[in-house]
Design an enzyme around this catalytic site. Sequence first.
Site, PDB file in Angstrom:
ATOM      1  N   HIS A 193     -12.283   1.474  -4.029  1.00  0.00           N
ATOM      2  CA  HIS A 193     -11.508   0.657  -4.955  1.00  0.00           C
ATOM      3  C   HIS A 193     -12.298  -0.609  -5.280  1.00  0.00           C
ATOM      4  O   HIS A 193     -13.179  -1.016  -4.527  1.00  0.00           O
ATOM      5  CB  HIS A 193     -10.182   0.209  -4.337  1.00  0.00           C
ATOM      6  CG  HIS A 193      -9.212   1.313  -4.062  1.00  0.00           C
ATOM      7  ND1 HIS A 193      -8.024   1.463  -4.759  1.00  0.00           N
ATOM      8  CD2 HIS A 193      -9.220   2.289  -3.125  1.00  0.00           C
ATOM      9  CE1 HIS A 193      -7.364   2.495  -4.281  1.00  0.00           C
ATOM     10  NE2 HIS A 193      -8.060   3.023  -3.283  1.00  0.00           N
ATOM     11  N   TYR A 241       0.870  -1.168   0.000  1.00  0.00           N
ATOM     12  CA  TYR A 241       0.000   0.000   0.000  1.00  0.00           C
ATOM     13  C   TYR A 241       0.909   1.221   0.000  1.00  0.00           C
ATOM     14  O   TYR A 241       1.429   1.639   1.031  1.00  0.00           O
ATOM     15  CB  TYR A 241      -0.920  -0.021   1.219  1.00  0.00           C
ATOM     16  CG  TYR A 241      -1.815   1.191   1.353  1.00  0.00           C
ATOM     17  CD1 TYR A 241      -2.391   1.787   0.234  1.00  0.00           C
ATOM     18  CD2 TYR A 241      -2.096   1.743   2.591  1.00  0.00           C
ATOM     19  CE1 TYR A 241      -3.210   2.892   0.356  1.00  0.00           C
ATOM     20  CE2 TYR A 241      -2.923   2.850   2.728  1.00  0.00           C
ATOM     21  CZ  TYR A 241      -3.473   3.410   1.601  1.00  0.00           C
ATOM     22  OH  TYR A 241      -4.282   4.521   1.715  1.00  0.00           O
ATOM     23  N   ASP A 247      -2.225  -1.375  -3.952  1.00  0.00           N
ATOM     24  CA  ASP A 247      -2.546   0.001  -4.322  1.00  0.00           C
ATOM     25  C   ASP A 247      -1.229   0.758  -4.434  1.00  0.00           C
ATOM     26  O   ASP A 247      -0.623   1.102  -3.424  1.00  0.00           O
ATOM     27  CB  ASP A 247      -3.461   0.601  -3.249  1.00  0.00           C
ATOM     28  CG  ASP A 247      -3.808   2.054  -3.509  1.00  0.00           C
ATOM     29  OD1 ASP A 247      -3.321   2.628  -4.507  1.00  0.00           O
ATOM     30  OD2 ASP A 247      -4.551   2.629  -2.695  1.00  0.00           O
TER      31      ASP A 247
END
Length: 252
Positions: free
Chosen positions: A244, A107, A146
């Site tokens: 998302h 992330y 991500d």
Amino acid sequence: MKLLSWNVNGLRAVLGKGFGEFVGTEKPDILCLQETKARREQVTLPPELDGYHAFWNSAQKPGYSGVAVFTRDQPLNVTEGMGIDEHDTEGRVLTLEYPDFALVNVYTPNAQDELRRLPYRLQWDAAFRHHLQTLAAHKPVIFCGDLNVAHHEIDLARPASNRKNPGFSDEERASFTELLGAGFTDSFRHFHPDQPGHYSWWSYRANARQNNVGWRIDYFGVTPSFMGNVKSASILPHVHGSDHCPVGVVLG
């Protein structure tokens, strides 16, 4: 083998939005989550995750960031973070070693409004790139998560108006180019090189998701020599519960 990755924007929040049903329907062999915003003891997992081995890396700051991996096969080794104190307090990296590859759930930090965190973001990118290269010296690597950057204009609906915004600054895009150049293939673009309109994140504002005004900022990156084992790469925009949607690859 099906691998899925999803920024859930709060695991406790998404539990009440069909998360268990998603797991039961998709039946991933490995599920990587980002932005869990919770420690392990704060979450009651759905029965659909029974039988999975669970690994967590949570931020020191409560309710912030965090990653987790749920895997049917027990990995050989699991490492939290990158071994760098200044980068390892926010729960952003989790590495699992399997016999045939290493899997890295990530992330990436956001550059934030007016790019005020961009200098740190670029330092973090360099450290993450080194982490992947170190792993890749020993076996193929798959990284997913991500990455907080849309790489090319095709990867977001409105590139012109976002040119210098966080996630589409020249510096972040160049950094992602450098990451791929260090020895990784963007798996989705490998299978869908010229297809626009495929996004993994949408703002909650202005009906962005309904109008598909989105960004593709969630990725599976793969060592090129291992791409022959990747049979498909997909985005699952029909799965709701977060800003998302999940992305995935199938290995065969």
